[in-house]
Scaffold this active site. Sequence first.
Site, PDB file in Angstrom:
ATOM      1  N   GLU A  40      -0.549  -9.306  -0.408  1.00 53.98           N
ATOM      2  CA  GLU A  40      -1.987  -9.537  -0.168  1.00 53.98           C
ATOM      3  C   GLU A  40      -2.769  -9.607  -1.480  1.00 53.98           C
ATOM      4  OE1 GLU A  40      -1.865  -6.169   2.537  1.00 53.98           O
ATOM      5  OE2 GLU A  40      -2.776  -7.396   4.097  1.00 53.98           O
ATOM      6  N   ALA A  95       0.869  -1.169   0.000  1.00 56.19           N
ATOM      7  CA  ALA A  95       0.000   0.000   0.000  1.00 56.19           C
ATOM      8  C   ALA A  95       0.910   1.224   0.000  1.00 56.19           C
ATOM      9  CB  ALA A  95      -0.880  -0.020   1.232  1.00 56.19           C
TER      10      ALA A  95
HETATM   11  N1  CAA Z   1       4.593   3.166  -0.933  1.00 50.96           N
HETATM   12  C1  CAA Z   1       4.973   4.316  -1.505  1.00 50.96           C
HETATM   13  N2  CAA Z   1       6.094   4.457  -2.233  1.00 50.96           N
HETATM   14  C2  CAA Z   1       6.856   3.362  -2.374  1.00 50.96           C
HETATM   15  C3  CAA Z   1       6.521   2.113  -1.835  1.00 50.96           C
HETATM   16  C4  CAA Z   1       5.306   2.039  -1.080  1.00 50.96           C
HETATM   17  N3  CAA Z   1       4.868   0.895  -0.535  1.00 50.96           N
HETATM   18  N4  CAA Z   1       7.474   1.210  -2.157  1.00 50.96           N
HETATM   19  C5  CAA Z   1       8.377   1.864  -2.907  1.00 50.96           C
HETATM   20  N5  CAA Z   1       8.014   3.185  -3.036  1.00 50.96           N
HETATM   21  C6  CAA Z   1       8.712   4.231  -3.766  1.00 50.96           C
HETATM   22  C7  CAA Z   1       9.933   4.705  -2.998  1.00 50.96           C
HETATM   23  O1  CAA Z   1       9.579   5.652  -2.006  1.00 50.96           O
HETATM   24  C8  CAA Z   1      10.771   5.280  -4.115  1.00 50.96           C
HETATM   25  O2  CAA Z   1      10.260   6.562  -4.435  1.00 50.96           O
HETATM   26  P1  CAA Z   1      11.278   7.768  -4.825  1.00 50.96           P
HETATM   27  O3  CAA Z   1      11.979   7.303  -6.079  1.00 50.96           O
HETATM   28  O4  CAA Z   1      10.366   8.934  -5.057  1.00 50.96           O
HETATM   29  O5  CAA Z   1      12.207   7.927  -3.671  1.00 50.96           O
HETATM   30  C9  CAA Z   1      10.465   4.375  -5.305  1.00 50.96           C
HETATM   31  O6  CAA Z   1       9.241   3.711  -4.977  1.00 50.96           O
HETATM   32  C10 CAA Z   1      11.535   3.313  -5.482  1.00 50.96           C
HETATM   33  O7  CAA Z   1      11.705   2.626  -4.277  1.00 50.96           O
HETATM   34  P2  CAA Z   1      13.122   2.455  -3.557  1.00 50.96           P
HETATM   35  O8  CAA Z   1      14.037   3.570  -3.889  1.00 50.96           O
HETATM   36  O9  CAA Z   1      12.876   2.187  -2.101  1.00 50.96           O
HETATM   37  O10 CAA Z   1      13.635   1.124  -4.296  1.00 50.96           O
HETATM   38  P3  CAA Z   1      14.640   0.041  -3.716  1.00 50.96           P
HETATM   39  O11 CAA Z   1      15.005  -0.832  -4.870  1.00 50.96           O
HETATM   40  O12 CAA Z   1      15.739   0.655  -2.945  1.00 50.96           O
HETATM   41  O13 CAA Z   1      13.760  -0.813  -2.681  1.00 50.96           O
HETATM   42  C11 CAA Z   1      11.793  -1.967  -1.927  1.00 50.96           C
HETATM   43  C12 CAA Z   1      12.655  -1.550  -3.129  1.00 50.96           C
HETATM   44  C13 CAA Z   1      12.570  -2.963  -1.049  1.00 50.96           C
HETATM   45  C14 CAA Z   1      10.527  -2.611  -2.455  1.00 50.96           C
HETATM   46  C15 CAA Z   1      11.474  -0.712  -1.076  1.00 50.96           C
HETATM   47  O14 CAA Z   1      10.932   0.277  -1.944  1.00 50.96           O
HETATM   48  C16 CAA Z   1      10.457  -0.957   0.017  1.00 50.96           C
HETATM   49  O15 CAA Z   1      10.820  -1.489   1.054  1.00 50.96           O
HETATM   50  N6  CAA Z   1       9.210  -0.515  -0.192  1.00 50.96           N
HETATM   51  C17 CAA Z   1       8.171  -0.601   0.806  1.00 50.96           C
HETATM   52  C18 CAA Z   1       7.700  -2.004   1.012  1.00 50.96           C
HETATM   53  C19 CAA Z   1       6.679  -2.077   2.136  1.00 50.96           C
HETATM   54  O16 CAA Z   1       6.988  -1.834   3.283  1.00 50.96           O
HETATM   55  N7  CAA Z   1       5.433  -2.418   1.808  1.00 50.96           N
HETATM   56  C20 CAA Z   1       4.356  -2.537   2.740  1.00 50.96           C
HETATM   57  C21 CAA Z   1       3.581  -1.259   2.815  1.00 50.96           C
HETATM   58  S1  CAA Z   1       2.390  -1.257   4.113  1.00 50.96           S
HETATM   59  C22 CAA Z   1       1.064  -2.087   3.489  1.00 50.96           C
HETATM   60  O17 CAA Z   1       1.089  -2.617   2.404  1.00 50.96           O
HETATM   61  C23 CAA Z   1      -0.148  -2.091   4.383  1.00 50.96           C
HETATM   62  C24 CAA Z   1      -1.237  -2.970   4.012  1.00 50.96           C
HETATM   63  O18 CAA Z   1      -1.200  -4.170   4.193  1.00 50.96           O
HETATM   64  C25 CAA Z   1      -2.476  -2.412   3.480  1.00 50.96           C
END
Ligand code: CAA
Length: 258
Positions: free
Chosen positions: A112, A64
Amino acid sequence: MENVILKKEGNIGVLTISRPCALNALDFKTLVELDKVLDELEGDESLYVLIITGDGEKSFVAGADISQMKDMNPIQARNFSILGNKVFKKIENLRIPTIAAVNGYALGGGCELALACDIRIACEGAKFGQPEVGLGITPGFGGTQRLTRIVGLAKAKELIFTGEIIDANEALRIGLVNKIVKKEELMEAALKLARKIASNAPIAVMLAKSSINKGYQMDIDTAVMYETEVFSQCFSTEDQKDAMIAFLEKRKVEKFKN
Ligand code: CAA
Protein backbone atom coordinates in the site's frame (compact mmCIF):
# COMPACT_ATOMS: atom_id res chain seq x y z
CA MET A 1 13.42 10.13 14.18
CA GLU A 2 14.29 6.51 14.92
CA ASN A 3 12.59 4.54 12.15
CA VAL A 4 12.62 7.01 9.29
CA ILE A 5 15.81 8.34 7.71
CA LEU A 6 15.79 11.30 5.32
CA LYS A 7 18.82 12.07 3.17
CA LYS A 8 19.12 14.65 0.44
CA GLU A 9 21.11 14.31 -2.76
CA GLY A 10 20.87 17.74 -4.35
CA ASN A 11 17.20 18.30 -5.05
CA ILE A 12 16.27 14.64 -4.55
CA GLY A 13 15.13 13.32 -1.17
CA VAL A 14 15.65 9.69 -0.16
CA LEU A 15 13.37 8.51 2.63
CA THR A 16 14.23 5.13 4.14
CA ILE A 17 11.92 3.16 6.42
CA SER A 18 14.19 1.48 8.92
CA ARG A 19 12.84 -1.04 11.45
CA PRO A 20 15.15 -3.99 10.82
CA CYS A 21 13.74 -5.94 13.80
CA ALA A 22 10.43 -6.33 11.91
CA LEU A 23 11.45 -6.15 8.23
CA ASN A 24 10.49 -2.43 8.32
CA ALA A 25 6.87 -3.16 9.32
CA LEU A 26 4.88 -0.02 10.05
CA ASP A 27 3.88 0.50 13.67
CA PHE A 28 2.22 3.61 15.18
CA LYS A 29 5.58 5.21 15.95
CA THR A 30 6.89 4.78 12.40
CA LEU A 31 3.67 6.18 10.93
CA VAL A 32 3.85 9.21 13.24
CA GLU A 33 7.48 9.77 12.23
CA LEU A 34 6.55 9.48 8.56
CA ASP A 35 3.72 11.95 9.08
CA LYS A 36 6.13 14.51 10.59
CA VAL A 37 8.81 14.05 7.96
CA LEU A 38 6.25 14.44 5.16
CA ASP A 39 5.16 17.79 6.61
CA GLU A 40 8.79 18.92 6.52
CA LEU A 41 9.17 17.67 2.95
CA GLU A 42 6.03 19.45 1.79
CA GLY A 43 7.55 22.74 2.92
CA ASP A 44 11.04 22.10 1.51
CA GLU A 45 11.21 23.99 -1.77
CA SER A 46 14.72 22.70 -2.50
CA LEU A 47 13.35 19.17 -3.17
CA TYR A 48 11.97 18.22 -6.59
CA VAL A 49 11.53 14.44 -6.24
CA LEU A 50 11.25 11.99 -3.33
CA ILE A 51 12.39 8.36 -3.37
CA ILE A 52 10.97 6.03 -0.71
CA THR A 53 12.73 2.75 0.07
CA GLY A 54 13.24 0.19 2.83
CA ASP A 55 16.34 -0.44 4.88
CA GLY A 56 18.33 -3.63 4.30
CA GLU A 57 18.57 -6.28 1.63
CA LYS A 58 15.38 -8.17 2.28
CA SER A 59 12.39 -5.94 2.71
CA PHE A 60 10.81 -2.73 1.49
CA VAL A 61 8.08 -2.85 4.14
CA ALA A 62 6.61 -6.18 5.31
CA GLY A 63 3.24 -4.63 6.18
CA ALA A 64 1.59 -3.02 9.12
CA ASP A 65 3.00 -4.29 12.42
CA ILE A 66 1.20 -7.52 13.26
CA SER A 67 2.46 -7.70 16.85
CA GLN A 68 0.97 -4.24 17.47
CA MET A 69 -2.32 -5.04 15.68
CA LYS A 70 -2.82 -8.40 17.41
CA ASP A 71 -4.56 -7.03 20.52
CA MET A 72 -6.25 -4.00 18.98
CA ASN A 73 -9.94 -3.46 19.52
CA PRO A 74 -12.05 -2.00 16.68
CA ILE A 75 -11.56 1.58 17.90
CA GLN A 76 -7.78 1.23 18.08
CA ALA A 77 -7.77 -0.46 14.67
CA ARG A 78 -9.86 2.40 13.28
CA ASN A 79 -7.36 4.95 14.61
CA PHE A 80 -4.48 2.91 13.16
CA SER A 81 -6.15 2.83 9.75
CA ILE A 82 -7.01 6.55 9.93
CA LEU A 83 -3.36 7.34 10.69
CA GLY A 84 -2.03 5.06 7.93
CA ASN A 85 -4.46 6.47 5.39
CA LYS A 86 -3.63 10.04 6.44
CA VAL A 87 0.09 9.41 5.96
CA PHE A 88 -0.35 7.62 2.62
CA LYS A 89 -2.67 10.40 1.39
CA LYS A 90 0.11 12.88 2.27
CA ILE A 91 2.50 10.83 0.11
CA GLU A 92 0.00 10.64 -2.74
CA ASN A 93 -0.69 14.37 -2.56
CA LEU A 94 2.88 15.47 -1.90
CA ARG A 95 3.57 18.38 -4.23
CA ILE A 96 6.62 16.62 -5.73
CA PRO A 97 6.67 13.23 -7.53
CA THR A 98 7.45 10.17 -5.44
CA ILE A 99 9.23 6.99 -6.54
CA ALA A 100 9.00 3.75 -4.54
CA ALA A 101 12.30 1.87 -4.85
CA VAL A 102 11.05 -1.57 -3.82
CA ASN A 103 14.04 -3.49 -2.52
CA GLY A 104 12.30 -6.65 -1.28
CA TYR A 105 9.02 -7.58 0.40
CA ALA A 106 6.21 -5.09 -0.22
CA LEU A 107 3.37 -6.83 1.57
CA GLY A 108 0.12 -5.50 3.03
CA GLY A 109 0.85 -1.96 4.25
CA GLY A 110 4.17 -2.15 2.36
CA CYS A 111 2.43 -2.78 -0.95
CA GLU A 112 0.00 0.00 0.00
CA LEU A 113 2.93 2.35 0.66
CA ALA A 114 4.34 1.59 -2.79
CA LEU A 115 0.88 2.12 -4.30
CA ALA A 116 0.67 5.58 -2.71
CA CYS A 117 3.82 6.60 -4.62
CA ASP A 118 3.60 7.94 -8.17
CA ILE A 119 6.04 5.46 -9.74
CA ARG A 120 7.32 2.06 -8.58
CA ILE A 121 10.69 0.54 -9.48
CA ALA A 122 11.32 -2.96 -8.15
CA CYS A 123 14.46 -4.99 -7.86
CA GLU A 124 14.57 -8.55 -9.19
CA GLY A 125 13.34 -10.68 -6.29
CA ALA A 126 10.93 -8.09 -4.89
CA LYS A 127 7.61 -9.55 -3.78
CA PHE A 128 4.22 -7.90 -3.69
CA GLY A 129 0.92 -8.86 -2.13
CA GLN A 130 -2.03 -8.02 0.07
CA PRO A 131 -2.07 -11.03 2.42
CA GLU A 132 -4.45 -9.41 4.95
CA VAL A 133 -7.40 -11.81 4.55
CA GLY A 134 -5.11 -14.60 5.76
CA LEU A 135 -4.75 -12.61 9.00
CA GLY A 136 -8.50 -12.12 9.36
CA ILE A 137 -8.50 -8.49 8.23
CA THR A 138 -8.88 -6.43 5.07
CA PRO A 139 -6.20 -4.09 3.71
CA GLY A 140 -6.42 -0.94 5.83
CA PHE A 141 -4.04 1.63 4.34
CA GLY A 142 -5.72 2.15 0.96
CA GLY A 143 -5.06 -1.22 -0.71
CA THR A 144 -8.66 -1.94 -1.66
CA GLN A 145 -8.80 1.44 -3.41
CA ARG A 146 -5.36 2.12 -4.92
CA LEU A 147 -4.59 -1.44 -6.05
CA THR A 148 -7.93 -1.42 -7.88
CA ARG A 149 -7.18 1.89 -9.55
CA ILE A 150 -3.70 0.75 -10.61
CA VAL A 151 -4.18 -2.87 -11.75
CA GLY A 152 -7.95 -2.90 -12.38
CA LEU A 153 -10.92 -4.35 -10.55
CA ALA A 154 -10.57 -8.02 -11.49
CA LYS A 155 -6.84 -8.37 -10.76
CA ALA A 156 -7.13 -6.38 -7.51
CA LYS A 157 -9.98 -8.62 -6.36
CA GLU A 158 -7.97 -11.74 -7.24
CA LEU A 159 -4.90 -10.53 -5.33
CA ILE A 160 -6.85 -9.33 -2.29
CA PHE A 161 -9.24 -12.33 -2.06
CA THR A 162 -6.44 -14.90 -2.45
CA GLY A 163 -3.72 -13.03 -0.55
CA GLU A 164 -1.34 -14.38 -3.20
CA ILE A 165 2.24 -13.06 -3.16
CA ILE A 166 3.51 -12.23 -6.63
CA ASP A 167 7.04 -11.68 -7.89
CA ALA A 168 8.41 -8.59 -9.59
CA ASN A 169 7.85 -10.02 -13.10
CA GLU A 170 4.16 -10.60 -12.45
CA ALA A 171 3.92 -7.16 -10.82
CA LEU A 172 5.41 -5.67 -13.98
CA ARG A 173 3.06 -7.67 -16.20
CA ILE A 174 -0.06 -6.39 -14.41
CA GLY A 175 1.16 -2.79 -14.27
CA LEU A 176 1.83 -2.73 -10.54
CA VAL A 177 5.44 -1.69 -11.12
CA ASN A 178 6.89 0.49 -13.84
CA LYS A 179 10.25 -1.21 -14.11
CA ILE A 180 12.45 -4.03 -12.75
CA VAL A 181 16.19 -3.67 -12.28
CA LYS A 182 18.99 -5.73 -10.72
CA LYS A 183 19.09 -5.46 -6.93
CA GLU A 184 22.46 -3.71 -6.88
CA GLU A 185 21.22 -1.19 -9.46
CA LEU A 186 17.96 -0.28 -7.74
CA MET A 187 18.97 2.96 -6.03
CA GLU A 188 20.94 4.17 -9.02
CA ALA A 189 17.94 3.46 -11.29
CA ALA A 190 15.62 5.33 -8.91
CA LEU A 191 18.07 8.25 -8.70
CA LYS A 192 18.46 8.31 -12.48
CA LEU A 193 14.70 8.52 -12.94
CA ALA A 194 14.46 11.14 -10.19
CA ARG A 195 17.21 13.23 -11.82
CA LYS A 196 15.42 13.03 -15.17
CA ILE A 197 12.21 14.30 -13.57
CA ALA A 198 14.14 16.95 -11.62
CA SER A 199 15.74 18.23 -14.82
CA ASN A 200 12.35 19.52 -16.01
CA ALA A 201 10.56 22.68 -14.93
CA PRO A 202 9.63 21.94 -11.30
CA ILE A 203 6.38 23.88 -11.21
CA ALA A 204 5.22 22.25 -14.44
CA VAL A 205 5.99 18.81 -12.98
CA MET A 206 4.11 19.62 -9.75
CA LEU A 207 1.12 20.98 -11.63
CA ALA A 208 1.12 17.92 -13.92
CA LYS A 209 1.02 15.67 -10.85
CA SER A 210 -1.84 17.67 -9.40
CA SER A 211 -3.73 17.61 -12.70
CA ILE A 212 -3.36 13.82 -13.05
CA ASN A 213 -4.26 13.05 -9.43
CA LYS A 214 -7.16 15.47 -9.07
CA GLY A 215 -8.50 14.79 -12.56
CA TYR A 216 -8.51 11.04 -11.85
CA GLN A 217 -11.17 11.61 -9.15
CA MET A 218 -13.39 13.72 -11.43
CA ASP A 219 -15.64 13.21 -14.42
CA ILE A 220 -13.84 13.91 -17.71
CA ASP A 221 -15.54 17.29 -18.35
CA THR A 222 -14.55 18.68 -14.94
CA ALA A 223 -11.12 17.08 -15.23
CA VAL A 224 -10.24 18.74 -18.54
CA MET A 225 -11.47 22.08 -17.15
CA TYR A 226 -9.09 21.57 -14.23
CA GLU A 227 -6.33 20.77 -16.71
CA THR A 228 -7.03 24.05 -18.51
CA GLU A 229 -6.57 25.96 -15.21
CA VAL A 230 -3.32 24.15 -14.48
CA PHE A 231 -2.04 24.67 -18.03
CA SER A 232 -2.77 28.39 -17.89
CA GLN A 233 -1.02 28.73 -14.49
CA CYS A 234 2.22 27.54 -16.14
CA PHE A 235 2.22 30.71 -18.23
CA SER A 236 2.83 32.80 -15.09
CA THR A 237 6.22 31.10 -14.55
CA GLU A 238 9.62 32.27 -15.73
CA ASP A 239 10.36 28.69 -16.78
CA GLN A 240 7.65 28.70 -19.44
CA LYS A 241 9.00 31.89 -21.01
CA ASP A 242 12.66 30.81 -20.72
CA ALA A 243 12.02 27.32 -22.14
CA MET A 244 9.98 28.48 -25.10
CA ILE A 245 12.43 31.25 -25.99
CA ALA A 246 15.29 28.73 -25.70
CA PHE A 247 13.46 26.32 -28.01
CA LEU A 248 12.91 29.00 -30.63
CA GLU A 249 16.57 30.03 -30.34
CA LYS A 250 17.53 26.36 -30.85
CA ARG A 251 19.24 25.99 -27.48
CA LYS A 252 18.44 24.34 -24.15
CA VAL A 253 17.48 26.13 -20.93
CA GLU A 254 20.57 26.13 -18.75
CA LYS A 255 18.66 25.77 -15.49
CA PHE A 256 14.98 25.94 -14.65
CA LYS A 257 14.16 28.44 -11.90
CA ASN A 258 10.52 28.14 -10.91
N1 CAA B 1 4.64 -7.15 11.52
C1 CAA B 1 5.42 -7.39 12.57
N2 CAA B 1 6.56 -8.11 12.52
C2 CAA B 1 6.89 -8.60 11.31
C3 CAA B 1 6.14 -8.37 10.15
C4 CAA B 1 4.95 -7.59 10.29
N3 CAA B 1 4.17 -7.28 9.25
N4 CAA B 1 6.74 -8.98 9.10
C5 CAA B 1 7.85 -9.56 9.58
N5 CAA B 1 7.95 -9.34 10.94
C6 CAA B 1 9.00 -9.79 11.84
C7 CAA B 1 8.85 -11.27 12.15
O1 CAA B 1 7.90 -11.48 13.17
C8 CAA B 1 10.27 -11.62 12.55
O2 CAA B 1 10.47 -11.18 13.88
P1 CAA B 1 11.36 -12.08 14.90
O3 CAA B 1 12.74 -12.13 14.29
O4 CAA B 1 11.31 -11.31 16.18
O5 CAA B 1 10.71 -13.42 14.96
C9 CAA B 1 11.13 -10.73 11.66
O6 CAA B 1 10.27 -9.69 11.20
C10 CAA B 1 11.63 -11.49 10.44
O7 CAA B 1 10.54 -12.07 9.78
P2 CAA B 1 10.45 -13.62 9.42
O8 CAA B 1 11.24 -14.44 10.37
O9 CAA B 1 9.00 -13.98 9.25
O10 CAA B 1 11.20 -13.61 8.00
P3 CAA B 1 10.98 -14.63 6.80
O11 CAA B 1 12.09 -14.36 5.84
O12 CAA B 1 10.80 -16.01 7.27
O13 CAA B 1 9.60 -14.17 6.13
C11 CAA B 1 8.00 -12.57 5.32
C12 CAA B 1 9.48 -12.89 5.55
C13 CAA B 1 7.42 -13.52 4.25
C14 CAA B 1 7.89 -11.13 4.85
C15 CAA B 1 7.22 -12.80 6.64
O14 CAA B 1 7.88 -12.07 7.66
C16 CAA B 1 5.78 -12.31 6.59
O15 CAA B 1 4.94 -13.01 6.05
N6 CAA B 1 5.50 -11.16 7.21
C17 CAA B 1 4.16 -10.63 7.32
C18 CAA B 1 3.65 -10.13 6.01
C19 CAA B 1 2.20 -9.67 6.14
O16 CAA B 1 1.31 -10.46 6.37
N7 CAA B 1 1.95 -8.37 5.98
C20 CAA B 1 0.65 -7.78 6.06
C21 CAA B 1 0.39 -7.27 7.44
S1 CAA B 1 -1.27 -6.75 7.67
C22 CAA B 1 -1.33 -5.19 7.03
O17 CAA B 1 -0.39 -4.69 6.46
C23 CAA B 1 -2.64 -4.48 7.24
C24 CAA B 1 -2.84 -3.24 6.53
O18 CAA B 1 -3.11 -3.20 5.34
C25 CAA B 1 -2.81 -1.97 7.25
